[in-house]
Write a protein that holds these residues in place. Sequence first.
Motif, PDB file in Angstrom:
ATOM      1  N   ARG A 200     -13.344-145.340  57.051  1.00 31.36           N
ATOM      2  CA  ARG A 200     -14.378-144.357  56.751  1.00 31.36           C
ATOM      3  C   ARG A 200     -15.040-144.752  55.441  1.00 31.36           C
ATOM      4  NH1 ARG A 200     -14.921-138.733  58.507  1.00 31.36           N
ATOM      5  NH2 ARG A 200     -17.117-138.404  58.096  1.00 31.36           N
ATOM      6  N   SER A 201     -16.356-144.684  55.397  1.00 36.18           N
ATOM      7  CA  SER A 201     -17.109-144.983  54.185  1.00 36.18           C
ATOM      8  C   SER A 201     -18.014-143.811  53.843  1.00 36.18           C
ATOM      9  CB  SER A 201     -17.963-146.233  54.367  1.00 36.18           C
ATOM     10  OG  SER A 201     -17.146-147.370  54.505  1.00 36.18           O
ATOM     11  N   VAL A 202     -18.173-143.566  52.534  1.00 34.95           N
ATOM     12  CA  VAL A 202     -19.019-142.486  52.052  1.00 34.95           C
ATOM     13  C   VAL A 202     -19.820-143.019  50.871  1.00 34.95           C
ATOM     14  CG1 VAL A 202     -19.044-140.194  51.001  1.00 34.95           C
ATOM     15  CG2 VAL A 202     -17.325-140.737  52.697  1.00 34.95           C
ATOM     16  N   ARG A 203     -21.134-142.777  50.885  1.00 33.73           N
ATOM     17  CA  ARG A 203     -21.967-143.166  49.750  1.00 33.73           C
ATOM     18  C   ARG A 203     -21.967-142.014  48.751  1.00 33.73           C
ATOM     19  NH1 ARG A 203     -25.099-146.903  48.308  1.00 33.73           N
ATOM     20  NH2 ARG A 203     -25.177-147.924  50.328  1.00 33.73           N
ATOM     21  N   LEU A 204     -21.438-142.292  47.548  1.00 31.18           N
ATOM     22  CA  LEU A 204     -21.363-141.284  46.508  1.00 31.18           C
ATOM     23  C   LEU A 204     -22.373-141.531  45.400  1.00 31.18           C
ATOM     24  CD1 LEU A 204     -17.496-141.027  46.155  1.00 31.18           C
ATOM     25  CD2 LEU A 204     -19.015-139.391  47.258  1.00 31.18           C
ATOM     26  N   GLY A 205     -22.986-142.670  45.391  1.00 30.10           N
ATOM     27  CA  GLY A 205     -23.881-143.032  44.297  1.00 30.10           C
ATOM     28  C   GLY A 205     -23.101-143.801  43.245  1.00 30.10           C
ATOM     29  N   SER A 206     -23.772-144.200  42.213  1.00 32.28           N
ATOM     30  CA  SER A 206     -23.136-145.041  41.201  1.00 32.28           C
ATOM     31  C   SER A 206     -22.671-144.244  39.993  1.00 32.28           C
ATOM     32  CB  SER A 206     -24.113-146.133  40.766  1.00 32.28           C
ATOM     33  OG  SER A 206     -25.284-145.524  40.255  1.00 32.28           O
ATOM     34  N   HIS A 207     -22.631-142.943  40.082  1.00 32.65           N
ATOM     35  CA  HIS A 207     -22.273-142.121  38.933  1.00 32.65           C
ATOM     36  C   HIS A 207     -20.812-141.652  38.940  1.00 32.65           C
ATOM     37  CE1 HIS A 207     -24.262-139.672  42.031  1.00 32.65           C
ATOM     38  NE2 HIS A 207     -23.310-138.826  41.786  1.00 32.65           N
ATOM     39  N   ILE A 208     -19.909-142.535  39.343  1.00 29.55           N
ATOM     40  CA  ILE A 208     -18.475-142.248  39.344  1.00 29.55           C
ATOM     41  C   ILE A 208     -17.826-143.046  38.221  1.00 29.55           C
ATOM     42  CG2 ILE A 208     -16.319-142.444  40.667  1.00 29.55           C
ATOM     43  CD1 ILE A 208     -18.273-140.434  41.841  1.00 29.55           C
ATOM     44  N   ASP A 209     -16.921-142.421  37.490  1.00 28.84           N
ATOM     45  CA  ASP A 209     -16.158-143.127  36.460  1.00 28.84           C
ATOM     46  C   ASP A 209     -15.002-143.834  37.163  1.00 28.84           C
ATOM     47  OD1 ASP A 209     -14.752-144.038  34.280  1.00 28.84           O
ATOM     48  OD2 ASP A 209     -14.872-142.143  33.180  1.00 28.84           O
ATOM     49  N   GLU A 210     -15.242-145.063  37.566  1.00 27.30           N
ATOM     50  CA  GLU A 210     -14.291-145.809  38.403  1.00 27.30           C
ATOM     51  C   GLU A 210     -12.932-145.999  37.746  1.00 27.30           C
ATOM     52  OE1 GLU A 210     -15.973-149.383  40.015  1.00 27.30           O
ATOM     53  OE2 GLU A 210     -17.906-148.403  40.382  1.00 27.30           O
ATOM     54  N   LYS A 211     -12.879-146.012  36.434  1.00 26.61           N
ATOM     55  CA  LYS A 211     -11.610-146.236  35.727  1.00 26.61           C
ATOM     56  C   LYS A 211     -10.680-145.030  35.793  1.00 26.61           C
ATOM     57  CE  LYS A 211     -13.770-149.474  32.636  1.00 26.61           C
ATOM     58  NZ  LYS A 211     -14.822-149.429  31.668  1.00 26.61           N
ATOM     59  N   LYS A 212     -11.230-143.861  36.121  1.00 25.60           N
ATOM     60  CA  LYS A 212     -10.428-142.640  36.129  1.00 25.60           C
ATOM     61  C   LYS A 212     -10.153-142.093  37.531  1.00 25.60           C
ATOM     62  CE  LYS A 212     -11.944-141.168  31.558  1.00 25.60           C
ATOM     63  NZ  LYS A 212     -12.673-140.143  30.812  1.00 25.60           N
ATOM     64  N   VAL A 213     -10.483-142.845  38.555  1.00 20.68           N
ATOM     65  CA  VAL A 213     -10.243-142.399  39.935  1.00 20.68           C
ATOM     66  C   VAL A 213      -8.739-142.373  40.198  1.00 20.68           C
ATOM     67  CG1 VAL A 213     -10.557-142.989  42.373  1.00 20.68           C
ATOM     68  CG2 VAL A 213     -12.455-143.269  40.763  1.00 20.68           C
ATOM     69  N   THR A 214      -8.258-141.292  40.832  1.00 18.91           N
ATOM     70  CA  THR A 214      -6.843-141.191  41.188  1.00 18.91           C
ATOM     71  C   THR A 214      -6.713-140.883  42.684  1.00 18.91           C
ATOM     72  OG1 THR A 214      -6.747-138.831  40.643  1.00 18.91           O
ATOM     73  CG2 THR A 214      -6.151-140.389  38.902  1.00 18.91           C
ATOM     74  N   ALA A 215      -5.593-141.322  43.255  1.00 16.46           N
ATOM     75  CA  ALA A 215      -5.330-141.088  44.672  1.00 16.46           C
ATOM     76  C   ALA A 215      -3.900-140.601  44.840  1.00 16.46           C
ATOM     77  CB  ALA A 215      -5.544-142.371  45.465  1.00 16.46           C
ATOM     78  N   ASN A 216      -3.725-139.667  45.771  1.00 16.45           N
ATOM     79  CA  ASN A 216      -2.409-139.132  46.085  1.00 16.45           C
ATOM     80  C   ASN A 216      -2.307-139.028  47.604  1.00 16.45           C
ATOM     81  OD1 ASN A 216       0.119-137.940  45.696  1.00 16.45           O
ATOM     82  ND2 ASN A 216      -0.747-135.890  45.730  1.00 16.45           N
ATOM     83  N   TYR A 217      -1.152-139.380  48.151  1.00 15.94           N
ATOM     84  CA  TYR A 217      -0.953-139.334  49.598  1.00 15.94           C
ATOM     85  C   TYR A 217       0.325-138.569  49.887  1.00 15.94           C
ATOM     86  CZ  TYR A 217      -0.500-140.939  54.424  1.00 15.94           C
ATOM     87  OH  TYR A 217      -0.393-141.001  55.792  1.00 15.94           O
ATOM     88  N   LYS A 218       0.187-137.468  50.632  1.00 15.70           N
ATOM     89  CA  LYS A 218       1.350-136.645  50.949  1.00 15.70           C
ATOM     90  C   LYS A 218       1.151-135.977  52.301  1.00 15.70           C
ATOM     91  CE  LYS A 218       4.117-132.844  49.178  1.00 15.70           C
ATOM     92  NZ  LYS A 218       4.266-131.810  48.158  1.00 15.70           N
ATOM     93  N   ASP A 219       2.173-136.013  53.123  1.00 11.03           N
ATOM     94  CA  ASP A 219       2.182-135.346  54.427  1.00 11.03           C
ATOM     95  C   ASP A 219       0.986-135.729  55.295  1.00 11.03           C
ATOM     96  OD1 ASP A 219       4.537-134.036  53.706  1.00 11.03           O
ATOM     97  OD2 ASP A 219       3.456-132.324  52.868  1.00 11.03           O
ATOM     98  N   GLY A 220       0.579-136.998  55.244  1.00 12.33           N
ATOM     99  CA  GLY A 220      -0.500-137.473  56.104  1.00 12.33           C
ATOM    100  C   GLY A 220      -1.898-137.149  55.619  1.00 12.33           C
ATOM    101  N   VAL A 221      -2.015-136.639  54.378  1.00  9.05           N
ATOM    102  CA  VAL A 221      -3.326-136.316  53.824  1.00  9.05           C
ATOM    103  C   VAL A 221      -3.531-137.125  52.537  1.00  9.05           C
ATOM    104  CG1 VAL A 221      -4.816-134.502  52.894  1.00  9.05           C
ATOM    105  CG2 VAL A 221      -3.262-133.986  54.792  1.00  9.05           C
ATOM    106  N   LEU A 222      -4.619-137.887  52.497  1.00 10.96           N
ATOM    107  CA  LEU A 222      -5.000-138.634  51.315  1.00 10.96           C
ATOM    108  C   LEU A 222      -5.936-137.765  50.486  1.00 10.96           C
ATOM    109  CD1 LEU A 222      -5.092-141.358  49.737  1.00 10.96           C
ATOM    110  CD2 LEU A 222      -7.123-141.897  51.100  1.00 10.96           C
ATOM    111  N   GLU A 223      -5.655-137.659  49.198  1.00 10.90           N
ATOM    112  CA  GLU A 223      -6.499-136.876  48.302  1.00 10.90           C
ATOM    113  C   GLU A 223      -6.965-137.777  47.172  1.00 10.90           C
ATOM    114  OE1 GLU A 223      -5.744-132.552  47.302  1.00 10.90           O
ATOM    115  OE2 GLU A 223      -5.239-133.506  45.391  1.00 10.90           O
ATOM    116  N   LEU A 224      -8.286-137.846  47.000  1.00 17.68           N
ATOM    117  CA  LEU A 224      -8.889-138.667  45.949  1.00 17.68           C
ATOM    118  C   LEU A 224      -9.635-137.775  44.972  1.00 17.68           C
ATOM    119  CD1 LEU A 224     -10.414-141.431  48.200  1.00 17.68           C
ATOM    120  CD2 LEU A 224      -8.645-141.788  46.506  1.00 17.68           C
TER     121      LEU A 224
END
Length: 148
Positions: free
Chosen positions: A108-132
Amino acid sequence: MAALMQSPTNSGWTLVNDELDNLLEGFFRPLRRRTEGGATGVVPAMDVTERENEYLIRMDMPGVNREDIDITLAEGVLTICGEVRRQHEERSGDRVIREERCYGKLSRSVRLGSHIDEKKVTANYKDGVLELMLPKAEEVKPKKISVA
């Protein structure tokens, strides 16, 4: 035994349901198979929420192992890939009557634009759900202006 093997969608409404679902782009099927450019894959359901300082993305990825998830963010496009591996034990004398679970690659791909602070992105995966959590860059965050 015949009742177990009969498909519940063998009614006259099957064609109508499929056409309506196609019209609404899979609204009635949160996890569906799709063919793009000759490749078949599973398109997982995703929720995207914009908050004042960040974007929150939740994506259903049931059956995917944490080590099989690949997340990239490049030029404002977030791409999430994974794979559900078939865990099939065949014993002599077994006969599969029905198989509905999806196996294979998820993407899956989503266009968010270039205004994301890429250094601070976090991801968590629990019970089959990915949360970003995708924090917005400082230059695009809303700024309060006080009136003198």
